[in-house]
Design a protein around this motif. Structure first.
Motif, mmCIF file in Angstrom:
data_model
loop_
_atom_site.group_PDB
_atom_site.id
_atom_site.type_symbol
_atom_site.label_atom_id
_atom_site.label_comp_id
_atom_site.label_asym_id
_atom_site.label_seq_id
_atom_site.Cartn_x
_atom_site.Cartn_y
_atom_site.Cartn_z
ATOM 1 N N LYS A 17 27.571 33.564 19.011
ATOM 2 C CA LYS A 17 26.967 34.203 20.178
ATOM 3 C C LYS A 17 25.622 34.834 19.806
ATOM 4 C CE LYS A 17 31.142 35.267 22.802
ATOM 5 N NZ LYS A 17 32.000 36.338 23.353
ATOM 6 N N LEU A 18 25.595 35.451 18.631
ATOM 7 C CA LEU A 18 24.362 36.077 18.169
ATOM 8 C C LEU A 18 23.273 35.031 17.933
ATOM 9 C CD1 LEU A 18 23.166 38.817 17.407
ATOM 10 C CD2 LEU A 18 23.952 38.427 15.067
ATOM 11 N N ALA A 19 23.625 33.885 17.376
ATOM 12 C CA ALA A 19 22.657 32.809 17.142
ATOM 13 C C ALA A 19 22.133 32.260 18.470
ATOM 14 C CB ALA A 19 23.293 31.705 16.319
ATOM 15 N N GLN A 20 23.040 32.104 19.446
ATOM 16 C CA GLN A 20 22.622 31.633 20.767
ATOM 17 C C GLN A 20 21.673 32.636 21.421
ATOM 18 O OE1 GLN A 20 26.262 31.006 22.894
ATOM 19 N NE2 GLN A 20 26.660 28.997 21.957
ATOM 20 N N GLN A 26 14.018 33.855 21.506
ATOM 21 C CA GLN A 26 12.843 33.189 20.950
ATOM 22 C C GLN A 26 12.168 32.320 22.008
ATOM 23 O OE1 GLN A 26 14.569 31.274 17.509
ATOM 24 N NE2 GLN A 26 13.836 32.881 16.122
ATOM 25 N N ALA A 27 12.968 31.613 22.806
ATOM 26 C CA ALA A 27 12.407 30.786 23.872
ATOM 27 C C ALA A 27 11.718 31.666 24.919
ATOM 28 C CB ALA A 27 13.497 29.948 24.516
ATOM 29 N N GLU A 28 12.357 32.772 25.263
ATOM 30 C CA GLU A 28 11.763 33.694 26.242
ATOM 31 C C GLU A 28 10.465 34.295 25.703
ATOM 32 O OE1 GLU A 28 12.925 37.848 28.565
ATOM 33 O OE2 GLU A 28 14.492 36.725 27.503
ATOM 34 N N ASN A 29 10.468 34.631 24.428
ATOM 35 C CA ASN A 29 9.271 35.182 23.792
ATOM 36 C C ASN A 29 8.130 34.175 23.821
ATOM 37 O OD1 ASN A 29 7.739 37.091 22.354
ATOM 38 N ND2 ASN A 29 8.286 36.147 20.411
#
Length: 96
Positions: A17-20, A26-29
């Motif tokens: 869950k943490l990796a997801q 990262q994608a949002e950033n």
């Protein structure tokens, strides 16, 4: 040993869950960085357009004052006097 196995499984689930969540953030950033770049470019273009419009406005005000608009009679007289002084100076330079 059964309790240890459950703890390990729970940790694996939490790590997944943490990796997801990390990938999502990262994608949002990246998306936000792209938006900032686009906004900076738009701001730059708008600043250039504002500078151009200010220059055009000043040119129009000058032309309007030279045409003798009622609103700018004083400016017109000052500009004409300035032009006459420049012409007199040029004539004096040519006479010497």
């Amino acid at each position: 040993m059964n309790g240890l196995s459950e703890i390990v499984d729970a940790l694996e689930v939490k790590l997944e869950k943490l990796a997801q969540k990390l990938e999502q953030l990262q994608a949002e950033n990246q998306g936000l960085e792209n938006e900032v770049s686009r906004s900076a470019l738009a701001l730059s273009r708008q600043s250039e357009e504002i500078a151009l419009l200010k220059q055009q406005n000043e040119s129009l005000r000058m032309a309007n004052s030279l045409l003798g608009s009622d609103d700018n009679k004083r400016e017109t007289k000052l500009k004409i006097n300035s032009l006459i002084r420049e012409i007199d100076y040029c004539i004096a330079q040519l006479s010497d």
